[in-house]
Design a protein around this motif. Structure first.
Motif, PDB file in Angstrom:
ATOM      1  N   THR A 178      -6.870  -3.541  -2.281  1.00 14.26           N
ATOM      2  CA  THR A 178      -5.950  -2.608  -1.334  1.00 14.26           C
ATOM      3  C   THR A 178      -4.442  -2.728  -1.359  1.00 14.26           C
ATOM      4  O   THR A 178      -4.708  -3.717  -0.500  1.00 14.26           O
ATOM      5  N   ALA A 179      -3.837  -1.919  -1.395  1.00 14.31           N
ATOM      6  CA  ALA A 179      -2.523  -2.003  -1.108  1.00 14.31           C
ATOM      7  C   ALA A 179      -1.738  -2.173   0.176  1.00 14.31           C
ATOM      8  O   ALA A 179      -2.711  -0.933   1.135  1.00 14.31           O
ATOM      9  N   MET A 180      -0.770  -2.380   0.490  1.00 12.43           N
ATOM     10  CA  MET A 180      -0.613  -2.221   1.906  1.00 12.43           C
ATOM     11  C   MET A 180      -0.256  -0.741   2.596  1.00 12.43           C
ATOM     12  O   MET A 180      -0.025  -0.317   3.597  1.00 12.43           O
ATOM     13  N   ASN A 181      -0.397   0.669   1.662  1.00 15.12           N
ATOM     14  CA  ASN A 181       0.049   1.764   2.145  1.00 15.12           C
ATOM     15  C   ASN A 181      -1.466   2.347   2.369  1.00 15.12           C
ATOM     16  O   ASN A 181      -1.654   3.593   2.554  1.00 15.12           O
ATOM     17  N   ILE A 235       6.510   4.975  -4.231  1.00 14.99           N
ATOM     18  CA  ILE A 235       7.670   5.764  -3.509  1.00 14.99           C
ATOM     19  C   ILE A 235       7.136   6.722  -2.932  1.00 14.99           C
ATOM     20  O   ILE A 235       6.641   7.588  -4.012  1.00 14.99           O
ATOM     21  N   LYS A 236       7.708   6.271  -2.373  1.00  9.28           N
ATOM     22  CA  LYS A 236       7.019   7.634  -0.882  1.00  9.28           C
ATOM     23  C   LYS A 236       8.214   9.128  -1.530  1.00  9.28           C
ATOM     24  O   LYS A 236       9.333   8.509  -2.642  1.00  9.28           O
ATOM     25  N   GLU A 237       7.561  10.034  -1.501  1.00 11.11           N
ATOM     26  CA  GLU A 237       7.831  11.226  -2.191  1.00 11.11           C
ATOM     27  C   GLU A 237      10.272  11.248  -1.609  1.00 11.11           C
ATOM     28  O   GLU A 237      10.400  11.104  -0.074  1.00 11.11           O
ATOM     29  N   GLY A 238      10.378  12.003  -2.369  1.00 13.69           N
ATOM     30  CA  GLY A 238      12.205  11.798  -1.898  1.00 13.69           C
ATOM     31  C   GLY A 238      12.867  10.408  -1.565  1.00 13.69           C
ATOM     32  O   GLY A 238      14.260  10.049  -1.825  1.00 13.69           O
ATOM     33  N   GLN A 239      11.852   9.365  -2.354  1.00 13.79           N
ATOM     34  CA  GLN A 239      12.897   7.943  -2.313  1.00 13.79           C
ATOM     35  C   GLN A 239      13.226   7.633  -3.706  1.00 13.79           C
ATOM     36  O   GLN A 239      12.664   7.764  -4.819  1.00 13.79           O
ATOM     37  N   ASP A 292       3.065  -4.233  -3.529  1.00 14.91           N
ATOM     38  CA  ASP A 292       2.582  -4.101  -2.004  1.00 14.91           C
ATOM     39  C   ASP A 292       4.393  -4.635  -1.827  1.00 14.91           C
ATOM     40  O   ASP A 292       4.608  -4.095  -0.695  1.00 14.91           O
ATOM     41  N   THR A 293       5.184  -5.047  -1.977  1.00 15.13           N
ATOM     42  CA  THR A 293       6.395  -5.302  -2.201  1.00 15.13           C
ATOM     43  C   THR A 293       7.522  -3.975  -2.070  1.00 15.13           C
ATOM     44  O   THR A 293       8.109  -3.764  -0.969  1.00 15.13           O
ATOM     45  N   LEU A 294       7.182  -3.042  -3.001  1.00 18.52           N
ATOM     46  CA  LEU A 294       7.725  -1.768  -2.781  1.00 18.52           C
ATOM     47  C   LEU A 294       7.653  -0.936  -1.180  1.00 18.52           C
ATOM     48  O   LEU A 294       8.389  -0.895  -0.383  1.00 18.52           O
ATOM     49  N   CYS A 295       6.018  -1.295  -0.844  1.00 14.92           N
ATOM     50  CA  CYS A 295       5.798  -1.120  -0.038  1.00 14.92           C
ATOM     51  C   CYS A 295       6.386  -1.408   1.310  1.00 14.92           C
ATOM     52  O   CYS A 295       6.813  -0.441   2.508  1.00 14.92           O
TER      53      CYS A 295
END
Length: 505
Positions: A343-346, A463-467, A365-368
């Motif tokens: 499981t990833a950080m998000n 990657i979050k929406e809008g990022q 995970d680093t991107l999160c």
């Protein structure tokens, strides 16, 4: 090893004083095309006359990178003349690096050199030339018991007959900073993996805070910290090694200003680098042939570290956060297995089908982490991510993936400026479907087809929406394989120029 100290300057004309033991005449460099023409609209002088005579009597063809030298043996008061061939003039713009390398090799045993470009070379190509001229002096030989003697060259004067040299002096300063960053990147990437462990790579990042204390702070997270943050994908890679995984966070306060513990970056540009200091493939063990090159699998982190060197040296007025994902991928009784689910950080669950597709696991995970702890204007990650990218683009261009048109255009412009080239790749939804898992949210490989694309699609899922985000797959460009087997320092020049342009926007 650190680049040798070369003193470089830009002048509009060449003035020579009588040679002495302590102040010898410089070796003079001129350039010629393969049709026998000397470049630069140089003013008439004895040096130009000598160069023309040398070109004629030597029957020099002036092919790209070739050189011929008149050592002035019969006249102790005359300067040695070097003619460097540039081949066809219409292809000079694409061959600046080769010309710079040939120039350095022709003058490295001199003490001083004067490079007569005249009015031929524009500011863009001048920047490239200086960066690669300095880079040609790079050597990595500190592990040799008897390294070769150092080059004797210590001073280079670049003669440009332009109306104003201010732009060229500015370009020279930035080129020197870029070369410093590229040298730093090559140093860490070339280092042996038993020396450059994840902890040592993190220490290299911490050294930046000492070297540039006015603008940089560095913090490092260990595996216990990552456990608390829920970074299960990262830990799935590092758990097979006796070397602890590290996350090195570098904050550069070029715009907002560093003010102690309360300092806060203002919508920084975020850089993320894959730092696998050695990649055996884990349980999905790689073939032994060529495995020694897997010390370069931290080329992404090396390039980010080098870029931070460059922008700090150049003192760019921009806020940047850089995160190095440092780990080692090894097989052991603790190593992850194909079919494990983590499981990833998000909160995203990932089925590991191939433990050799580990780079995307440490990166996700680093991107999160970056998105959770900062409000980045844009995130750019660099990684030696896929062999598929090497098959697609070779060693000429890095693959560029992005969800943001402005970022694509800006990175492409920077790549053209530096000749550190990229190629825009697709991220269609149809590719993304290849990484859907039957037992988890996502799987870490998407099959044989479009391997570089599906790896990028995997990262995009985090990657979050809008990022705004871009991914550079540098598997083909971060190092030269085969007999050379050495880091290139790419894409430091590209990223440094991109950040420079963003600081001026």
């Amino acid at each position: 090893m650190p680049l040798p100290k070369l003193s470089l300057s830009v002048q509009s004309e060449l003035s020579l004083k009588k040679a002495t033991k302590t102040n010898p005449l410089p070796t003079i460099v001129v350039y010629a095309t393969d049709d026998g023409k000397i470049l630069g609209n140089l003013p008439d002088s004895e040096h130009l006359t000598t160069a023309k005579a040398l070109l004629k009597r030597s029957n020099f063809q002036a092919g790209l990178g070739e050189s011929v030298i008149d050592y002035a043996i019969n006249d102790k008061d005359a300067a040695a003349i070097v003619i460097v061939g540039v081949g066809k003039l219409d292809k000079l713009a694409n061959n600046i690096a080769k010309v710079a390398n040939a120039t350095y090799n022709a003058i490295k045993t001199s003490q001083k050199a004067a490079v007569l470009w005249g009015d031929t070379i524009c500011q863009i190509h001048f920047t490239q030339f200086v960066t690669h001229l300095i880079g040609s002096s790079y050597r990595f030989d500190h592990h040799k018991s008897k390294p070769k003697p150092a080059d004797t060259l210590s001073e280079v004067v670049l003669i440009n007959t332009k109306d104003s040299l201010d732009d060229y002096k500015t370009a020279l300063q930035f080129a020197q900073a870029t070369a410093t960053g590229m040298g730093a990147a090559r140093d860490v990437a070339n280092e042996a993996p038993n020396v450059l462990t994840p902890s040592e790579l993190a220490k290299k990042a911490k050294q930046l805070a000492k070297d540039y204390a006015d603008t940089i702070t560095v913090s490092v997270l260990g595996e216990k910290d990552m456990e608390k943050l829920g970074m299960g994908c990262f830990l799935a890679v590092s758990q097979g090694s006796d070397q602890e995984g590290k996350l090195a966070i570098i904050e550069y306060y070029g715009k907002s200003g560093k003010s102690g513990k309360k300092a806060k970056l203002n919508k920084p540009i975020a850089l993320v680098g894959k730092g696998l200091t050695f990649d055996s493939g884990g349980i999905s063990l790689k073939p032994s042939a060529g495995m020694e090159e897997m010390k370069f699998d931290m080329g992404g982190a090396a390039s980010i570290l080098g870029t931070m060197h460059a922008i700090a040296e150049a003192n760019l007025p921009i806020d940047v956060v850089a995160v190095l994902a440092c780990a080692e991928n090894m097989p052991s009784a603790r190593a992850s297995r194909p079919s494990d689910v983590v499981t990833a950080m998000n909160g995203t669950t990932v089925e590991i089908l191939n433990t050799d597709a580990e780079g995307r696991l440490v990166l996700c995970d680093t991107l999160c982490y970056v998105q959770e702890n900062y409000e980045p204007k844009v995130i750019i990650d660099t990684a030696t991510l896929t062999g598929a990218c090497v098959i697609a683009l070779g060693s000429v261009r890095s693959a560029l993936y992005s969800n943001d048109e402005d970022t694509i255009f800006a990175l492409q412009a920077a790549s053209e400026y530096t000749n550190d080239l990229v190629w825009h790749m697709p991220l269609d939804d149809a590719y993304d479907e290849q990484i859907n898992s039957k037992v988890a949210d996502i799987q870490n490989i998407g099959g044989r087809e479009a391997g570089s694309v599906t790896a990028a699609c995997f990262l995009k899922r985090f990657i979050k929406e809008g990022q705004a985000w871009a991914h550079l797959d540098i598997a083909g460009t971060a190092w030269n394989g085969g007999g050379t087997c050495a880091a290139t320092g790419r894409p430091v020049a590209l990223l440094a120029q991109y950040l420079r342009s963003q600081s001026q926007a």
